[in-house]
Design a protein around this motif. Structure first.
Motif, PDB file in Angstrom:
ATOM      1  N   LYS A 161       0.828  -1.210   0.000  1.00 28.65           N
ATOM      2  CA  LYS A 161       0.000   0.000   0.000  1.00 28.65           C
ATOM      3  C   LYS A 161       0.860   1.257   0.000  1.00 28.65           C
ATOM      4  CE  LYS A 161      -2.345   3.253   2.646  1.00 28.65           C
ATOM      5  NZ  LYS A 161      -1.857   4.218   3.645  1.00 28.65           N
ATOM      6  N   ASN A 162       1.888   1.280   0.852  1.00 34.85           N
ATOM      7  CA  ASN A 162       2.731   2.470   0.958  1.00 34.85           C
ATOM      8  C   ASN A 162       3.478   2.757  -0.338  1.00 34.85           C
ATOM      9  OD1 ASN A 162       1.947   2.835   3.644  1.00 34.85           O
ATOM     10  ND2 ASN A 162       3.652   1.622   4.438  1.00 34.85           N
ATOM     11  N   TRP A 163       4.076   1.728  -0.929  1.00 37.93           N
ATOM     12  CA  TRP A 163       4.842   1.943  -2.160  1.00 37.93           C
ATOM     13  C   TRP A 163       3.931   2.234  -3.342  1.00 37.93           C
ATOM     14  CZ3 TRP A 163       9.456   3.469  -1.890  1.00 37.93           C
ATOM     15  CH2 TRP A 163      10.338   3.006  -0.916  1.00 37.93           C
ATOM     16  N   THR A 164       2.757   1.639  -3.356  1.00 34.36           N
ATOM     17  CA  THR A 164       1.812   1.935  -4.444  1.00 34.36           C
ATOM     18  C   THR A 164       1.396   3.394  -4.400  1.00 34.36           C
ATOM     19  OG1 THR A 164       0.977  -0.346  -4.414  1.00 34.36           O
ATOM     20  CG2 THR A 164      -0.412   1.321  -5.464  1.00 34.36           C
ATOM     21  N   GLU A 165       1.164   3.926  -3.202  1.00 37.15           N
ATOM     22  CA  GLU A 165       0.821   5.347  -3.081  1.00 37.15           C
ATOM     23  C   GLU A 165       1.952   6.233  -3.583  1.00 37.15           C
ATOM     24  OE1 GLU A 165      -2.319   5.754   0.641  1.00 37.15           O
ATOM     25  OE2 GLU A 165      -0.163   5.827   1.052  1.00 37.15           O
ATOM     26  N   LYS A 166       3.191   5.913  -3.195  1.00 38.34           N
ATOM     27  CA  LYS A 166       4.324   6.738  -3.619  1.00 38.34           C
ATOM     28  C   LYS A 166       4.521   6.677  -5.133  1.00 38.34           C
ATOM     29  CE  LYS A 166       6.874   6.385   0.749  1.00 38.34           C
ATOM     30  NZ  LYS A 166       8.123   5.912   1.405  1.00 38.34           N
ATOM     31  N   ILE A 167       4.437   5.480  -5.699  1.00 36.48           N
ATOM     32  CA  ILE A 167       4.616   5.333  -7.147  1.00 36.48           C
ATOM     33  C   ILE A 167       3.506   6.052  -7.893  1.00 36.48           C
ATOM     34  CG2 ILE A 167       4.596   3.653  -9.029  1.00 36.48           C
ATOM     35  CD1 ILE A 167       5.955   1.681  -7.138  1.00 36.48           C
ATOM     36  N   LEU A 168       2.283   5.944  -7.389  1.00 34.87           N
ATOM     37  CA  LEU A 168       1.153   6.615  -8.031  1.00 34.87           C
ATOM     38  C   LEU A 168       1.346   8.125  -8.025  1.00 34.87           C
ATOM     39  CD1 LEU A 168      -1.725   6.650  -9.211  1.00 34.87           C
ATOM     40  CD2 LEU A 168      -2.583   6.642  -6.855  1.00 34.87           C
ATOM     41  N   ARG A 169       1.686   8.678  -6.873  1.00 34.03           N
ATOM     42  CA  ARG A 169       1.835  10.140  -6.764  1.00 34.03           C
ATOM     43  C   ARG A 169       2.974  10.641  -7.655  1.00 34.03           C
ATOM     44  NH1 ARG A 169      -2.417   9.346  -5.484  1.00 34.03           N
ATOM     45  NH2 ARG A 169      -3.315   9.311  -3.387  1.00 34.03           N
ATOM     46  N   GLN A 170       4.103   9.931  -7.656  1.00 33.24           N
ATOM     47  CA  GLN A 170       5.238  10.406  -8.441  1.00 33.24           C
ATOM     48  C   GLN A 170       4.989  10.242  -9.940  1.00 33.24           C
ATOM     49  OE1 GLN A 170       7.598  12.110  -7.004  1.00 33.24           O
ATOM     50  NE2 GLN A 170       8.414  12.585  -9.037  1.00 33.24           N
ATOM     51  N   GLN A 175       2.105  15.002 -15.187  1.00 36.32           N
ATOM     52  CA  GLN A 175       1.559  16.361 -15.103  1.00 36.32           C
ATOM     53  C   GLN A 175       2.324  17.117 -14.020  1.00 36.32           C
ATOM     54  OE1 GLN A 175       0.630  19.418 -15.776  1.00 36.32           O
ATOM     55  NE2 GLN A 175      -1.068  18.476 -16.889  1.00 36.32           N
ATOM     56  N   PRO A 176       3.408  17.814 -14.392  1.00 38.73           N
ATOM     57  CA  PRO A 176       4.213  18.519 -13.382  1.00 38.73           C
ATOM     58  C   PRO A 176       3.482  19.683 -12.713  1.00 38.73           C
ATOM     59  CG  PRO A 176       5.440  18.203 -15.435  1.00 38.73           C
ATOM     60  CD  PRO A 176       4.019  17.883 -15.725  1.00 38.73           C
ATOM     61  N   ASN A 177       2.454  20.219 -13.350  1.00 38.44           N
ATOM     62  CA  ASN A 177       1.738  21.378 -12.816  1.00 38.44           C
ATOM     63  C   ASN A 177       0.827  20.942 -11.668  1.00 38.44           C
ATOM     64  OD1 ASN A 177       0.222  23.640 -12.273  1.00 38.44           O
ATOM     65  ND2 ASN A 177      -0.131  24.166 -14.410  1.00 38.44           N
ATOM     66  N   PRO A 178       1.083  21.360 -10.413  1.00 36.12           N
ATOM     67  CA  PRO A 178       0.234  20.920  -9.289  1.00 36.12           C
ATOM     68  C   PRO A 178      -1.198  21.417  -9.398  1.00 36.12           C
ATOM     69  CG  PRO A 178       1.797  22.611  -8.572  1.00 36.12           C
ATOM     70  CD  PRO A 178       2.188  22.224  -9.958  1.00 36.12           C
ATOM     71  N   SER A 179      -1.400  22.618  -9.932  1.00 39.85           N
ATOM     72  CA  SER A 179      -2.761  23.139 -10.085  1.00 39.85           C
ATOM     73  C   SER A 179      -3.566  22.281 -11.044  1.00 39.85           C
ATOM     74  CB  SER A 179      -2.714  24.586 -10.582  1.00 39.85           C
ATOM     75  OG  SER A 179      -2.020  25.417  -9.667  1.00 39.85           O
ATOM     76  N   ALA A 180      -2.928  21.861 -12.127  1.00 39.63           N
ATOM     77  CA  ALA A 180      -3.614  21.002 -13.088  1.00 39.63           C
ATOM     78  C   ALA A 180      -3.953  19.653 -12.463  1.00 39.63           C
ATOM     79  CB  ALA A 180      -2.739  20.811 -14.321  1.00 39.63           C
ATOM     80  N   ARG A 181      -3.064  19.127 -11.614  1.00 37.84           N
ATOM     81  CA  ARG A 181      -3.354  17.844 -10.953  1.00 37.84           C
ATOM     82  C   ARG A 181      -4.538  17.970 -10.008  1.00 37.84           C
ATOM     83  NH1 ARG A 181       2.268  17.733 -10.173  1.00 37.84           N
ATOM     84  NH2 ARG A 181       2.036  17.933  -7.913  1.00 37.84           N
TER      85      ARG A 181
END
Length: 387
Positions: free
Chosen positions: A50-59, A65-71
């Motif tokens: 669960k922990n690594w899946t969250e990190k891989i998903l977020r990264q 999409q590098p733009n945080p506002s767009a995300r």
């Protein structure tokens, strides 16, 4: 109404009993039923997944999409179950600006023509990026989200139920222990012992059933890994295709720009050759000096003999028979590997340094290159000329 009140009171009693058992365990005043080692390993593996899946998903989301506002905007649309509006990529926006600039400067000018060529390539790169993002979102991000929002929530729910069943079981064990201790002092507690034993059997059955349900869910993590492995392969394939497309687009653009660059070099060679011709006799000394000094450093050119036909100049282009010009040569760094097509060409290795010069009558896209005792024609687009 009486039934609801009784149920509420019963639930409150169970909650209080669990809270007491949990507190006493933390204080070291109560015994705790331990799970077997295999079960504990399954729990640890599930938490790690669960922990690594969250990190891989977020990264991966940051990569796509590098733009945080767009995300944030895409996240809100997803939660509202609405289609995310199409967004212009950076490459497509750059292509638009270059095209508009070319129209403003003049599409027929060298700068305008180059802007149009580069802008078209940027548009193709932007379209390729859009396809890659779409493919990665469907084939990689969606399965990861489905695991976190589906399977993992189910596992978390069942683990919470198992924890409650375990607290109930240990609380019943504590009550039975106290009842047996009181029974030793007075026979009046025999009913309490039987009641505690009955509750213990029920809670033990519920705990074992819930432990089996949770165990099956945790063992399903292996299937999750297999599914994520397949999705990872699809992500890599999609990313490989994307970068291969980008590489091909840039190679095509480099070839297009190489032709224009060759024309510029050709014009420079002609200007340099003209500047080395003798000045008129009536010219003043300053004028003679200005005429004999080149304005910018250029690749040396073998001067053309006046009155010699073009066929003679063309015959000089055999690399094995020509000699470097007396005016000197120029160094160049090889950008890419190049395999010689015939004996007149020189094979190249990326990052090596060679000596280059031009000959009159040569194709502007080619130069003569030398490396030690080896000599041959080399393409201009594969070189970085050094001053």
């Amino acid at each position: 109404m009486d039934f609801n009140v009784k149920k509420l009171a019963s639930d409150a009693g169970v909650f209080f009993s669990r809270a007491m058992q949990f507190t006493e365990e933390k204080l070291g005043q109560a015994e705790k039923t331990e799970l077997d080692a295999h079960f504990e390993n399954l729990l640890a593996r599930a938490d790690s997944t669960k922990n690594w899946t969250e990190k891989i998903l977020r990264q991966t989301e940051v990569l796509l999409q590098p733009n945080p506002s767009a995300r944030v905007e895409e996240f809100l649309y997803e939660k509202l179950d609405r289609k995310v509006p199409s967004r212009v990529t950076n490459g497509e926006l750059l292509a638009q600006y270059m095209t508009e600039a070319a129209n403003d400067f003049g599409p027929g000018t060298p700068y305008g023509k180059t802007l149009i060529k580069v802008g078209e390539t940027q548009r193709r790169l932007g379209a390729a990026e859009r396809d890659f993002i779409h493919s990665a979102s469907i084939n990689f991000l969606t399965p990861l989200r489905n695991f976190l929002e589906g399977d993992w929530r189910t596992i978390t729910k069942e683990r919470r139920i198992l924890q409650n069943r375990r607290l109930d079981l240990d609380a019943c064990k504590a009550r039975l222990k106290k009842a047996k201790a009181a029974e030793a002092k007075a026979a009046l507690w025999s009913d309490e012992v039987e009641k505690a034993e009955h509750e213990l059997r029920l809670t033990q059955t519920e705990f074992d059933r819930q432990a089996e349900v949770t165990r099956l869910l945790l063992e399903g993590i292996s299937s999750t890994h297999v599914n994520h492995l397949r999705c990872l392969h699809e992500f890599v394939e999609s990313q490989t295709n994307y970068y291969a497309q980008c590489y091909q687009y840039m190679l095509d653009l480099q070839k297009q720009l190489g032709s224009s660059k060759g024309e510029i070099f050709s014009g420079t060679f002609v200007g340099n050759a003209e500047s080395t011709s003798p000045p008129p006799a009536a010219a003043s000394p300053p004028a003679v000096a200005a005429a004999t000094l080149p304005a910018v450093p250029t690749i040396p050119v073998v001067p053309t003999i006046v009155g010699v036909p073009n066929t003679v100049a063309e015959s000089v282009l055999n690399p094995n028979e020509v000699k470097p010009p007396a005016s000197g040569t120029r160094k160049a760094r090889v950008l890419y590997d190049y395999e010689a097509a015939d004996s007149t060409e020189l094979a190249l290795l990326a990052d090596e340094m060679i000596t280059v010069y031009s000959l009159p009558g040569m194709d502007p896209d080619w130069l003569i290159g030398e490396r030690g005792n080896q000599k041959g024609k080399v393409p201009v687009t594969y070189l970085e000329l050094l001053s």
